[in-house]
Motif scaffolding. Structure first.
Motif, PDB file in Angstrom:
ATOM      1  N   GLU A 101      -4.029   8.515   5.017  1.00 27.70           N
ATOM      2  CA  GLU A 101      -4.927   7.381   5.203  1.00 27.70           C
ATOM      3  C   GLU A 101      -5.319   6.713   3.889  1.00 27.70           C
ATOM      4  O   GLU A 101      -5.993   5.675   3.884  1.00 27.70           O
ATOM      5  CB  GLU A 101      -6.187   7.820   5.954  1.00 27.70           C
ATOM      6  CG  GLU A 101      -7.024   8.864   5.240  1.00 27.70           C
ATOM      7  CD  GLU A 101      -6.625  10.300   5.547  1.00 27.70           C
ATOM      8  OE1 GLU A 101      -7.476  11.197   5.376  1.00 27.70           O
ATOM      9  OE2 GLU A 101      -5.462  10.521   5.960  1.00 27.70           O
ATOM     10  N   TRP A 113      -5.921  -0.738  -4.076  1.00 26.22           N
ATOM     11  CA  TRP A 113      -5.198   0.355  -3.405  1.00 26.22           C
ATOM     12  C   TRP A 113      -4.787   1.367  -4.465  1.00 26.22           C
ATOM     13  O   TRP A 113      -4.222   1.011  -5.499  1.00 26.22           O
ATOM     14  CB  TRP A 113      -3.963  -0.151  -2.675  1.00 26.22           C
ATOM     15  CG  TRP A 113      -3.140   0.965  -2.091  1.00 26.22           C
ATOM     16  CD1 TRP A 113      -1.991   1.507  -2.610  1.00 26.22           C
ATOM     17  CD2 TRP A 113      -3.426   1.706  -0.901  1.00 26.22           C
ATOM     18  NE1 TRP A 113      -1.536   2.525  -1.804  1.00 26.22           N
ATOM     19  CE2 TRP A 113      -2.397   2.668  -0.738  1.00 26.22           C
ATOM     20  CE3 TRP A 113      -4.439   1.646   0.066  1.00 26.22           C
ATOM     21  CZ2 TRP A 113      -2.381   3.568   0.336  1.00 26.22           C
ATOM     22  CZ3 TRP A 113      -4.414   2.545   1.121  1.00 26.22           C
ATOM     23  CH2 TRP A 113      -3.382   3.487   1.253  1.00 26.22           C
ATOM     24  N   GLU A 146      -7.200  -6.539  -2.063  1.00 28.94           N
ATOM     25  CA  GLU A 146      -8.089  -5.388  -2.088  1.00 28.94           C
ATOM     26  C   GLU A 146      -7.444  -4.220  -2.835  1.00 28.94           C
ATOM     27  O   GLU A 146      -6.238  -3.975  -2.689  1.00 28.94           O
ATOM     28  CB  GLU A 146      -8.428  -4.950  -0.660  1.00 28.94           C
ATOM     29  CG  GLU A 146      -9.275  -5.957   0.106  1.00 28.94           C
ATOM     30  CD  GLU A 146     -10.634  -6.144  -0.530  1.00 28.94           C
ATOM     31  OE1 GLU A 146     -11.250  -5.124  -0.928  1.00 28.94           O
ATOM     32  OE2 GLU A 146     -11.084  -7.305  -0.634  1.00 28.94           O
ATOM     33  N   LEU A 177      -6.617   7.049  -0.442  1.00 35.97           N
ATOM     34  CA  LEU A 177      -7.733   7.599  -1.181  1.00 35.97           C
ATOM     35  C   LEU A 177      -8.875   6.592  -1.247  1.00 35.97           C
ATOM     36  O   LEU A 177      -8.658   5.390  -1.369  1.00 35.97           O
ATOM     37  CB  LEU A 177      -7.313   7.956  -2.616  1.00 35.97           C
ATOM     38  CG  LEU A 177      -6.233   9.020  -2.781  1.00 35.97           C
ATOM     39  CD1 LEU A 177      -5.937   9.200  -4.274  1.00 35.97           C
ATOM     40  CD2 LEU A 177      -6.656  10.345  -2.164  1.00 35.97           C
ATOM     41  N   ALA A 178     -10.108   7.099  -1.205  1.00 34.12           N
ATOM     42  CA  ALA A 178     -11.247   6.259  -1.534  1.00 34.12           C
ATOM     43  C   ALA A 178     -11.206   5.933  -3.026  1.00 34.12           C
ATOM     44  O   ALA A 178     -10.661   6.695  -3.823  1.00 34.12           O
ATOM     45  CB  ALA A 178     -12.540   6.992  -1.178  1.00 34.12           C
ATOM     46  N   LEU A 179     -11.773   4.809  -3.405  1.00 35.25           N
ATOM     47  CA  LEU A 179     -11.679   4.383  -4.793  1.00 35.25           C
ATOM     48  C   LEU A 179     -12.345   5.363  -5.746  1.00 35.25           C
ATOM     49  O   LEU A 179     -11.884   5.536  -6.890  1.00 35.25           O
ATOM     50  CB  LEU A 179     -12.279   2.984  -4.963  1.00 35.25           C
ATOM     51  CG  LEU A 179     -11.496   1.854  -4.286  1.00 35.25           C
ATOM     52  CD1 LEU A 179     -12.125   0.524  -4.602  1.00 35.25           C
ATOM     53  CD2 LEU A 179     -10.031   1.877  -4.699  1.00 35.25           C
ATOM     54  N   ASP A 180     -13.401   6.050  -5.307  1.00 36.40           N
ATOM     55  CA  ASP A 180     -14.021   7.014  -6.202  1.00 36.40           C
ATOM     56  C   ASP A 180     -13.110   8.219  -6.426  1.00 36.40           C
ATOM     57  O   ASP A 180     -13.148   8.864  -7.463  1.00 36.40           O
ATOM     58  CB  ASP A 180     -15.379   7.467  -5.679  1.00 36.40           C
ATOM     59  CG  ASP A 180     -15.310   8.079  -4.284  1.00 36.40           C
ATOM     60  OD1 ASP A 180     -14.272   7.954  -3.621  1.00 36.40           O
ATOM     61  OD2 ASP A 180     -16.304   8.687  -3.862  1.00 36.40           O
ATOM     62  N   GLU A 181     -12.224   8.501  -5.449  1.00 39.15           N
ATOM     63  CA  GLU A 181     -11.245   9.580  -5.629  1.00 39.15           C
ATOM     64  C   GLU A 181     -10.128   9.163  -6.567  1.00 39.15           C
ATOM     65  O   GLU A 181      -9.418  10.008  -7.138  1.00 39.15           O
ATOM     66  CB  GLU A 181     -10.632   9.961  -4.281  1.00 39.15           C
ATOM     67  CG  GLU A 181     -11.605  10.549  -3.281  1.00 39.15           C
ATOM     68  CD  GLU A 181     -10.911  10.836  -1.955  1.00 39.15           C
ATOM     69  OE1 GLU A 181     -10.676  12.027  -1.686  1.00 39.15           O
ATOM     70  OE2 GLU A 181     -10.617   9.890  -1.218  1.00 39.15           O
ATOM     71  N   LYS A 218       0.819  -1.227   0.000  1.00 37.61           N
ATOM     72  CA  LYS A 218       0.000   0.000   0.000  1.00 37.61           C
ATOM     73  C   LYS A 218       0.852   1.277   0.000  1.00 37.61           C
ATOM     74  O   LYS A 218       0.742   2.140   0.880  1.00 37.61           O
ATOM     75  CB  LYS A 218      -0.958   0.002   1.187  1.00 37.61           C
ATOM     76  CG  LYS A 218      -1.998  -1.121   1.139  1.00 37.61           C
ATOM     77  CD  LYS A 218      -2.916  -1.080   2.339  1.00 37.61           C
ATOM     78  CE  LYS A 218      -4.096  -2.033   2.190  1.00 37.61           C
ATOM     79  NZ  LYS A 218      -3.691  -3.439   1.926  1.00 37.61           N
ATOM     80  N   GLN A 234      -0.892   7.257  -4.969  1.00 40.32           N
ATOM     81  CA  GLN A 234      -1.277   8.649  -5.218  1.00 40.32           C
ATOM     82  C   GLN A 234      -0.363   9.395  -6.185  1.00 40.32           C
ATOM     83  O   GLN A 234      -0.793  10.330  -6.855  1.00 40.32           O
ATOM     84  CB  GLN A 234      -1.371   9.384  -3.881  1.00 40.32           C
ATOM     85  CG  GLN A 234      -2.473   8.799  -3.000  1.00 40.32           C
ATOM     86  CD  GLN A 234      -2.528   9.396  -1.613  1.00 40.32           C
ATOM     87  OE1 GLN A 234      -2.358  10.613  -1.429  1.00 40.32           O
ATOM     88  NE2 GLN A 234      -2.750   8.563  -0.605  1.00 40.32           N
TER      89      GLN A 234
END
Length: 299
Positions: A290, A172, A170, A292-296, A127, A175
């Motif tokens: 923390e 990840w 899952e 990013l959310a997947l939609d971000e 991650k 960024q």
């Protein structure tokens, strides 16, 4: 620099690449409490012994792959970083005209979905907030370097996609993705001119004469890391089969290097977070600790 412990992954083709490309940056971030992981795509099995002092060493000749694994462990310890093997076999550097085919089963000959899938699994496990890799030319045109670039870029995208490689864990969202710009024309010319200014013999003179159309990159980040040149040099020496301690890498006085070029450079290739204008001084600038959310993470 944030006080949060962040994670950086550097993708490299062979053991020793990590010590000549971005090692000072990695040692700095590790010393500041961040987690830094090098992923080495191959074991360097087809590498030659480049240090003439070890050319006839019986232990190395008997077990080059095992010896290089031990070298890599020593280099990682010198830098204070984590390390994993991606598990593929060195493709070697093809020679001839026309070039011979790549060895069957070697890294650069493996199907892309196999090599990308392996890296996606590692990304989703570790991650990282930031990844580094080579540019589209591989830094130089070795087939394993070019493949390392391609799978790093593909894994940056695929690791955030819930529909890609669902068996790999899952999703990840990394960024930021940077290309390493260690061997830039600007750096080489600056060090060359500084050597001449001290009336020293420059190790770059021959390279400058024959460089031709060496591609010029556009770095967007400079990470000051001269305080960590000793760790970088220890990591280089750890790769004794590949690095001659009396050779090219050690011919520049370190005080001169620290004065003229105290940083390592990187080029931002992709980002899922806002990036400020101008030259960055921190690869973690702007990241969300923390994650990013997947939609971000969507393009």
């Amino acid at each position: 620099m944030t006080d949060e412990a962040l994670r950086l992954m550097a993708v490299h083709a062979h053991p020793d690449d990590e010590s000549s490309k971005g090692a000072g940056m990695m040692a700095r971030y590790a010393s500041e409490g961040h987690r830094v992981q090098v992923v080495t795509c191959t074991g360097g099995e087809r590498g030659d012994i480049l240090n003439p002092k070890l050319a006839d060493d019986p232990e190395i000749l008997r077990d080059m792959p095992g010896y290089r694994r031990r070298e890599m462990a020593a280099a990682a310890a010198a830098l204070g970083i984590e390390h994993v093997w991606l598990g593929f076999v060195d493709s070697g550097l093809p020679q001839g005209d026309p070039l011979p085919p790549l060895p069957e089963g070697s890294f650069a000959a493996e199907p892309m979905e196999v090599t990308v899938g392996a890296l996606v699994r590692q990304v989703r496990t570790f991650k990282p907030h930031v990844m580094t890799c080579y540019d589209e030319n591989g830094g130089y045109p070795h087939p394993d370097h070019i493949r390392s670039h391609r799978i790093a870029v593909a894994a940056y995208e695929a690791a955030a996609d819930p529909e890609a490689y669902p068996e790999a864990g899952e999703p990840w969202a990394v960024q930021k993705l940077y290309y390493d710009v260690s061997f830039s024309v600007d750096r080489i010319m600056a060090l060359h001119e500084a050597m001449l200014g001290r009336e020293l013999v420059s190790p770059f003179a021959e390279w400058i004469e024959r460089r031709g159309d060496w591609p010029q990159r556009n770095p967007t980040a400079r990470i000051v890391c001269s305080d960590y040149f000793p760790q970088r040099d220890d990591a280089l020496r750890a790769h004794a089969t590949q690095i001659d301690p009396d050779g090219f890498f050690f011919q520049i006085p370190r005080d001169l290097e620290a004065q003229v070029w105290p940083f390592e450079q990187f080029e931002l290739a992709k980002a899922r977070v806002p990036v400020a204008d101008g030259m960055e001084d921190d690869l973690f600038a702007g990241v969300v600790p923390e994650g990013l959310a997947l939609d971000e993470a969507a393009p």
